[in-house]
Design a protein around this motif. Structure first.
Motif, PDB file in Angstrom:
ATOM      1  N   GLN A 124       0.829  -1.101   0.090  1.00  0.00           N
ATOM      2  CA  GLN A 124       0.150  -0.091  -0.007  1.00  0.00           C
ATOM      3  C   GLN A 124       0.785   1.048   0.012  1.00  0.00           C
ATOM      4  N   PHE A 125       0.644   2.318  -0.926  1.00  0.00           N
ATOM      5  CA  PHE A 125       1.281   3.401  -0.827  1.00  0.00           C
ATOM      6  C   PHE A 125       1.283   4.326   0.171  1.00  0.00           C
ATOM      7  N   HIS A 126       2.495   4.915   0.895  1.00  0.00           N
ATOM      8  CA  HIS A 126       2.364   5.855   1.722  1.00  0.00           C
ATOM      9  C   HIS A 126       3.926   6.460   1.796  1.00  0.00           C
ATOM     10  N   TYR A 127       3.879   7.424   2.373  1.00  0.00           N
ATOM     11  CA  TYR A 127       5.238   8.435   2.674  1.00  0.00           C
ATOM     12  C   TYR A 127       4.991   8.884   4.088  1.00  0.00           C
ATOM     13  N   ASP A 128       6.142   9.379   4.622  1.00  0.00           N
ATOM     14  CA  ASP A 128       6.110   9.582   6.015  1.00  0.00           C
ATOM     15  C   ASP A 128       7.450  10.477   6.413  1.00  0.00           C
ATOM     16  N   GLY A 129       7.677  10.944   7.758  1.00  0.00           N
ATOM     17  CA  GLY A 129       8.863  11.732   7.946  1.00  0.00           C
ATOM     18  C   GLY A 129       8.524  12.879   9.119  1.00  0.00           C
ATOM     19  N   ALA A 130       9.443  13.601   9.099  1.00  0.00           N
ATOM     20  CA  ALA A 130       9.232  14.451  10.291  1.00  0.00           C
ATOM     21  C   ALA A 130       9.243  15.822   9.842  1.00  0.00           C
ATOM     22  N   LYS A 131       8.737  16.992  10.588  1.00  0.00           N
ATOM     23  CA  LYS A 131       8.403  18.256  10.086  1.00  0.00           C
ATOM     24  C   LYS A 131       9.512  19.027  11.024  1.00  0.00           C
ATOM     25  N   ASP A 132       9.138  19.756  11.818  1.00  0.00           N
ATOM     26  CA  ASP A 132       9.697  20.702  12.546  1.00  0.00           C
ATOM     27  C   ASP A 132      10.722  20.139  13.860  1.00  0.00           C
ATOM     28  N   GLU A 133      10.394  18.718  13.921  1.00  0.00           N
ATOM     29  CA  GLU A 133      11.308  18.296  15.217  1.00  0.00           C
ATOM     30  C   GLU A 133      11.632  16.958  14.486  1.00  0.00           C
ATOM     31  N   PRO A 134      12.555  16.464  15.140  1.00  0.00           N
ATOM     32  CA  PRO A 134      12.911  14.938  14.853  1.00  0.00           C
ATOM     33  C   PRO A 134      11.873  13.921  15.230  1.00  0.00           C
ATOM     34  N   ALA A 135      11.909  12.938  14.711  1.00  0.00           N
ATOM     35  CA  ALA A 135      11.146  11.677  15.412  1.00  0.00           C
ATOM     36  C   ALA A 135      11.927  10.377  15.073  1.00  0.00           C
ATOM     37  N   VAL A 136      11.675   9.658  16.275  1.00  0.00           N
ATOM     38  CA  VAL A 136      12.420   8.333  16.417  1.00  0.00           C
ATOM     39  C   VAL A 136      11.315   7.066  16.614  1.00  0.00           C
ATOM     40  N   LEU A 137      11.735   6.061  15.517  1.00  0.00           N
ATOM     41  CA  LEU A 137      10.731   5.141  15.572  1.00  0.00           C
ATOM     42  C   LEU A 137      11.271   3.827  15.736  1.00  0.00           C
ATOM     43  N   GLU A 138      10.402   2.720  16.092  1.00  0.00           N
ATOM     44  CA  GLU A 138      11.080   1.437  16.186  1.00  0.00           C
ATOM     45  C   GLU A 138      10.021   0.696  15.200  1.00  0.00           C
ATOM     46  N   ILE A 139      10.363   0.232  14.092  1.00  0.00           N
ATOM     47  CA  ILE A 139       9.943  -0.734  13.022  1.00  0.00           C
ATOM     48  C   ILE A 139      10.125  -2.128  13.250  1.00  0.00           C
ATOM     49  N   VAL A 140       9.144  -2.918  13.352  1.00  0.00           N
ATOM     50  CA  VAL A 140       9.338  -4.408  13.336  1.00  0.00           C
ATOM     51  C   VAL A 140       8.605  -5.011  11.887  1.00  0.00           C
ATOM     52  N   GLY A 141       9.137  -5.765  11.357  1.00  0.00           N
ATOM     53  CA  GLY A 141       8.655  -6.290   9.999  1.00  0.00           C
ATOM     54  C   GLY A 141       9.280  -7.545   9.496  1.00  0.00           C
ATOM     55  N   GLU A 142       8.947  -7.851   8.684  1.00  0.00           N
ATOM     56  CA  GLU A 142       9.597  -9.057   7.789  1.00  0.00           C
ATOM     57  C   GLU A 142      10.333  -8.643   6.435  1.00  0.00           C
ATOM     58  N   GLY A 143      11.528  -9.049   6.495  1.00  0.00           N
ATOM     59  CA  GLY A 143      12.085  -8.871   5.309  1.00  0.00           C
ATOM     60  C   GLY A 143      11.554  -9.362   3.891  1.00  0.00           C
ATOM     61  N   PRO A 144      12.032  -9.014   2.745  1.00  0.00           N
ATOM     62  CA  PRO A 144      11.458  -9.395   1.426  1.00  0.00           C
ATOM     63  C   PRO A 144      11.476 -10.738   1.244  1.00  0.00           C
ATOM     64  N   GLN A 145      10.681 -11.535   0.559  1.00  0.00           N
ATOM     65  CA  GLN A 145      10.807 -12.767   0.340  1.00  0.00           C
ATOM     66  C   GLN A 145      11.434 -13.286  -0.819  1.00  0.00           C
TER      67      GLN A 145
END
Length: 145
Positions: free
Chosen positions: A124-145
């Motif tokens: 699904q198409f999406h985009y993301d990021g930070a504007k005026d301040e930094p953002a720290v994320l934790e991402i959990v997923g499955e790598g490409p098959q």
């Protein structure tokens, strides 16, 4: 469960050990645990061109589960893209801005504050990021098959 455990690990990496006034501290047994204080995290990437990353475990470029930290510098945003598998995101600090669809429109993104969880669904198409301040994320997923 994996998300909760990974969130606790990420929080401990960012916050670090508690320091008690007057307490005697001993280094933990490295056979029992490993830790990095915030200034010891070796972030990878170019803060001018995009987010910085630190892989906690696994390999996001290979098949199988992984967890990573992502640090978005201020005024950085990805362009519309997809991922082959679901990704589960926990916002550790800052405000992360998200948008959906193939049309890049940062002015219509939604703010996601620290403590929030998000799922990016596969393909699904999406985009993301930070504007005026930094953002720290934790991402959990499955790598490409």
């Amino acid at each position: 469960m994996k998300i909760a455990l990974a969130g606790v690990l990420a929080a401990s990496l960012i916050v670090g050990p508690a320091v008690l006034a007057g307490s005697v501290q001993a280094a933990p047994d490295p056979a029992a645990l490993a830790y990095k204080l915030p200034d010891q995290i070796a972030w990878l990437g170019d803060p001018v061109k995009g987010p910085l990353t630190f892989v906690l475990w696994g390999d996001p470029t290979k098949a199988g589960p992984y967890a990573m930290l992502v640090k978005w510098p201020p005024h950085q945003m990805s362009r519309p893209h997809t991922h082959p598998n679901d990704r589960h995101i926990y916002v550790i600090s800052g405000i992360w801005w998200v948008g959906t669809g193939k049309t890049f429109s940062p002015e219509t993104t939604t703010p996601i504050p620290a403590g929030s969880v998000v799922t990016h669904f596969a393909k699904q198409f999406h985009y993301d990021g930070a504007k005026d301040e930094p953002a720290v994320l934790e991402i959990v997923g499955e790598g490409p098959q």
